[in-house]
Design a protein around this motif. Sequence first.
Motif: not given
Lengths: 285, 270
Positions: A102-110, A163-170
């Motif tokens: 779920i987190g990955f899907a959210l971040v991909s959309l973000a 999600a926070l870590a992934a977003l920051q990474g992207f």
Amino acid sequence: MSEVLHRLPDERTADAPAALPPPRNRLARLFRSLAFRRLIVLAFLALGWEIAARWQANPLMLPSFGETFQAFVTASRDEGLLLAAAGSLAVLLKGYVIAILIGFALVSLAVSNSFVRDAVQTVAAMFNPLPAIALLPLALLWFGLGEKSLLFVLVNAVIWPFALAALQGFEAVPETLRLVGRNYGLTGPAYVRHILVPAALPSLISGLRVGWAFAWRTLIAAELVFGVSSSSGGLGWFIFRARNELFTDRVFAGLATVILIGLLVEAVAFRGLESATVRRWGALR
Amino acid sequence: MLAPTPHAPAARAALCPVLEARQLTLDYEGERGPVRAVEGVDFTLEEGERLVLLGPSGCGKSSILKAAAGFLKPSSGAVLLNGRPVIGPGPDRIVVFQEFDQLLPWKSVLDNVAFPLRVAGKLSVAAAREKAAAALARVGLTRALDQFPHTLSGGMKQRAAIARALAMEPAVLLMDEPFAALDALTRLQMQRDLLDIAQERALTLLFVTHAIDEAVLLGTRLHLLSAHPGRTLARFETAGFDAADIGTQRFEKAVQEVHATLFGATERGR
């Protein structure tokens, strides 16, 4: 050229080429390995524990390392300690995988939509400081006593820090790499998969790691309140029961199992993933 | 020494140029509204030509290259590729950047070159690798095929980036100060090697630099720009120079002439 510059004769050092450094000592190399160093730390901790317990001489309050080890063996054999651990791990993995997906899907959309990004960031900032275990009473009310409630709490514990870590990474992917990806004509999912994910992998792995730790501690805490299911109670429940019956050595054996599983997953899964990827690429030393 | 070409591009043959800028005007978002980077620039680039955009920092030369690559939308005017307006980035215009981190750090040197051949050129893994190995051999990187980019020197990274662009055989190769971050000796060697390759393969090249000697050496034509905003200052024909001419009087005179044109303009402008 030679009209201006006066060429000097070659300089040669008289002696033979310097001797090669001696081959590195095997013992020294062993000492540099992380696994070996960890073993040393564990041995020291066990030793300190043993000394403290003997000095205290009160096994009801602080059983020694030896007694705990004994309890671990007997509890594994007769009391289903390992089964309890396996039960906990099964639930944990289920919740962890759901949360990461779920987190990955959210971040991909973000990544592709700035409104979604701000929304995810806001919600993550709201829920991240909230201890997931605090949602347990509510989960019990909604889903009843059972695995569903545990999964709800687990997913909540993992999804926001990840999600926070992934977003920051992207967001930290260098502009040049983005341009290179677009230059190849990559867009949408292919762009995320081929450029953003590998470039953000150090942050993604650290998000996975933090998520794992949150999941593990949340699960044990939840199990302290009630077991996983009727058949096997889970590690937290095992600890709680042992404490009620004043088998302090079993409490310690249960705690040690929690710690060892955490350490093992960190050392094998995350460390292994890192050395196969980001360390090899020079993104991490 | 240098023959300035007429300011307005003469009506050429029916064949359209590979790349063309028509009254290209570019803005970028500043803190207080849009800032004009480039104003009304025209140029054409025929097949096999090497056009160098030369000017001081702030003249918008990199912005023009970004517009040609499709990363930046013109505020007015257009960039045309084979007669059609550029609307977005694409693998028919491979860019070599100045930054050393343009190689994908998670791929070996060979896979860095092979990757665009597979995703954009639709080649099979084996065919892409074979082509990539050939391109890497041409830039002298045969020994580094299996290394990861972080183990390479700056010069080797730029060579790998050039190999990546060569292997793709783009309609036009875009280079944004690719040698600016290299040490002087490496830069000299890279310039010679690039010129060799460009002549051998008749590359169509749009090259951005602020180094006058580099421009005179590499370009068949120079397009000089003034700063703030970037406007066309002059054009020169410089096809007659090659590595053997470096240091000769003819070469130095050409460099001085370009220098005088650039600096004369800034003095007049103040």
